[in-house]
Design an enzyme around this catalytic site. Sequence first.
Site, PDB file in Angstrom:
ATOM      1  N   GLY A  90      13.676 -27.314  38.410  1.00  0.00           N
ATOM      2  CA  GLY A  90      15.164 -26.994  39.890  1.00  0.00           C
ATOM      3  C   GLY A  90      13.306 -26.713  41.343  1.00  0.00           C
ATOM      4  O   GLY A  90      12.937 -27.599  41.392  1.00  0.00           O
ATOM      5  N   ASP A  91      14.003 -26.257  42.208  1.00  0.00           N
ATOM      6  CA  ASP A  91      13.350 -26.183  43.322  1.00  0.00           C
ATOM      7  C   ASP A  91      12.231 -25.533  43.530  1.00  0.00           C
ATOM      8  O   ASP A  91      11.814 -25.653  44.683  1.00  0.00           O
ATOM      9  CB  ASP A  91      14.199 -25.440  44.570  1.00  0.00           C
ATOM     10  CG  ASP A  91      14.806 -23.854  44.376  1.00  0.00           C
ATOM     11  OD1 ASP A  91      14.768 -23.535  43.074  1.00  0.00           O
ATOM     12  OD2 ASP A  91      14.471 -23.677  44.980  1.00  0.00           O
ATOM     13  N   THR A 145      14.842 -16.778  40.555  1.00  0.00           N
ATOM     14  CA  THR A 145      13.017 -17.110  40.664  1.00  0.00           C
ATOM     15  C   THR A 145      12.439 -16.146  41.621  1.00  0.00           C
ATOM     16  O   THR A 145      13.347 -14.914  42.394  1.00  0.00           O
ATOM     17  CB  THR A 145      13.219 -18.658  40.991  1.00  0.00           C
ATOM     18  OG1 THR A 145      13.301 -19.619  40.526  1.00  0.00           O
ATOM     19  CG2 THR A 145      11.955 -18.918  41.968  1.00  0.00           C
ATOM     20  N   THR A 158      15.711 -18.357  45.689  1.00  0.00           N
ATOM     21  CA  THR A 158      16.180 -18.157  44.557  1.00  0.00           C
ATOM     22  C   THR A 158      17.582 -18.277  44.542  1.00  0.00           C
ATOM     23  O   THR A 158      18.626 -18.423  45.249  1.00  0.00           O
ATOM     24  CB  THR A 158      16.007 -16.883  43.845  1.00  0.00           C
ATOM     25  OG1 THR A 158      16.229 -17.244  42.309  1.00  0.00           O
ATOM     26  CG2 THR A 158      16.920 -15.569  44.688  1.00  0.00           C
ATOM     27  N   GLY A 159      18.096 -19.248  42.834  1.00  0.00           N
ATOM     28  CA  GLY A 159      19.622 -19.745  42.578  1.00  0.00           C
ATOM     29  C   GLY A 159      19.453 -20.714  42.666  1.00  0.00           C
ATOM     30  O   GLY A 159      18.953 -21.231  41.518  1.00  0.00           O
ATOM     31  N   ARG A 219      13.916 -30.040  32.382  1.00  0.00           N
ATOM     32  CA  ARG A 219      14.638 -30.126  33.756  1.00  0.00           C
ATOM     33  C   ARG A 219      13.835 -29.389  34.736  1.00  0.00           C
ATOM     34  O   ARG A 219      13.053 -28.017  33.921  1.00  0.00           O
ATOM     35  CB  ARG A 219      15.986 -29.106  33.616  1.00  0.00           C
ATOM     36  CG  ARG A 219      16.505 -28.497  34.724  1.00  0.00           C
ATOM     37  CD  ARG A 219      16.191 -27.154  35.507  1.00  0.00           C
ATOM     38  NE  ARG A 219      17.567 -26.952  36.398  1.00  0.00           N
ATOM     39  CZ  ARG A 219      17.010 -25.462  37.384  1.00  0.00           C
ATOM     40  NH1 ARG A 219      16.218 -25.459  36.510  1.00  0.00           N
ATOM     41  NH2 ARG A 219      17.561 -25.477  38.025  1.00  0.00           N
ATOM     42  N   GLY A 238      19.042 -25.107  41.615  1.00  0.00           N
ATOM     43  CA  GLY A 238      17.540 -25.449  42.256  1.00  0.00           C
ATOM     44  C   GLY A 238      18.534 -26.543  42.884  1.00  0.00           C
ATOM     45  O   GLY A 238      17.924 -26.903  43.787  1.00  0.00           O
TER      46      GLY A 238
END
Lengths: 317, 317
Positions: A181-182, A151, A202-203, A179, A205
């Site tokens: 993520g965060d 991200t 980032t990573g 789907r 989520g």
Amino acid sequence: MTYGTIATWRMAHEGVIKANELLKKQGTAGDAVEALINTVEAYPYYKSVGYGGLPNEQGVVEMDAAFMNGDSFAIGAVAGIQNVKHAVSVARSLSHDHFNSFRVGSGATQYAMQNDFEIVNMLTPRARKIWQNRLKEMREKNLNPYDGHDTVGAITLDLQGSMAAATSTSGLFMKKAGRIGDSPLSGSGFYVDSEVGGAAATGLGEDIMKGCLSYEIVRLMADGKTPQEACDQAVYPFIEKLKKRYGKAGEFSLVAMNHKGEWGVATNVEFTFSVGNEQKASRILMANPGPDQTTIIEPITQAWLDAYEKRIKAPVE
Amino acid sequence: MTYGTIATWRMAHEGVIKANELLKKQGTAGDAVEALINTVEAYPYYKSVGYGGLPNEQGVVEMDAAFMNGDSFAIGAVAGIQNVKHAVSVARSLSHDHFNSFRVGSGATQYAMQNDFEIVNMLTPRARKIWQNRLKEMREKNLNPYDGHDTVGAITLDLQGSMAAATSTSGLFMKKAGRIGDSPLSGSGFYVDSEVGGAAATGLGEDIMKGCLSYEIVRLMADGKTPQEACDQAVYPFIEKLKKRYGKAGEFSLVAMNHKGEWGVATNVEFTFSVGNEQKASRILMANPGPDQTTIIEPITQAWLDAYEKRIKAPVE
């Protein structure tokens, strides 16, 4: 008063330069962070954000983005939006509404269409080819399909003392339809309070949202910690807790900046980012986890940059 | 070890009784919280959750739900899902996956269909009639269309010391397509850590997510506060901050329970909830904001209950 910008990954660098140029000329934190993210969204060789982003398992590019105003806490967000060139601009537009400011799926896409945002097929021929190759690999080698969740997340501070945060991503490559993520989730993917500072993530989520780490970093800064102390104290203990309680932890990288333009980073993987403020020009740095829940930050090498450039533009057969 | 359950609104009461019966017989916190929410989702006279929930402006019932395991921090969530009888059960099922555990829009509905969850038309004739009446009123009186955002949110504690949190809602009546609130968002709509406690929210999601209040309440409990102190200290100062910085604050009501079965509530409106634990049977109580950032909690009156029953079942012309 001072200004500054920090953002995740090497890909953010040209946007960080642009943001700091705007901020130097009295631009607002909101305009600067949007310009930064738009720059990343438009560049077709970044495979995890905007145009050129890799699709879900059905071959559809679905994007998540958010914008937060650190003065008012106004938030706009979209998730699972399709066919939109600049998801973060849609999110920012939504942040002006008190109701209906987070929209998902076809409702988010409808909003973008009805409000005249640029509509394009976000699946580039290059991304389509990478997706087709992965489908083939999965059939042949039974690989874990998931990969890539970089991200772009950014924090800006302007000369008026206002701050903003924003994120944009095409999410996990080969994700299931819908789907998210965060990145669009307040407190997990981003958080900012102009009187304190902001953070972005980032990573993976699914794991970042288990810890509300962006909120926690801002809270620690409000408690008097430096951005680096806040990042270290929020991120590393939570990764340990997650390993103990969940059995594993995905990749996490967080960036933060306070209202004085000071910054910090924490990560459990090799992580590049770009940062600049009034005192020091925008530059790319590399972070790695250090001993005793600390972060090692080093200048980037020309060799790394050359290899990166070659890798992202490598022909796709 | 003890057990206990707390949940938002009078509508949760029959579910709270069921949850505490399960918990008393060594049921798990996860099973109990799902049974609680399922009870509310199935009851057709509750207009803001599950079957009978009011639709978006296009007449489509779109639901948000989440489940969190307080032992592992595993989270499953859905947002903007359609045609699914028990959105919280879909969320719980997703919480077992490390990837793709939060799904929105048609991708969320696809998951439910492919995994054999009960598919029904969630728009009851009664809800359709209320929607049609509102459309007519809006044309005639130019009213603010938005109304009703009563999420069921619940926290359970089982005799093994495990805790769980869950939420379910059809969201804001007359919302724009794809609008989601705080209910599926970790840290805002819910959060739980079995070693500390949990919290859940109901109210205007767009404002709740500006403060990550469920996470903050759990954090304050981890810091040694009782659930009531944590609720008061997280919620009331944030409402003041939001009025100052954003210019206004929507409705907020939060419930919390710690790992000892003690509980607390904070709200800026008249708010009913249901709570019970090993020491004291499940009962409906009413909360109101008190002086100096405190909460006044009183027994519910029979007159209130009678009026409520009459109101929710009033004929819709």
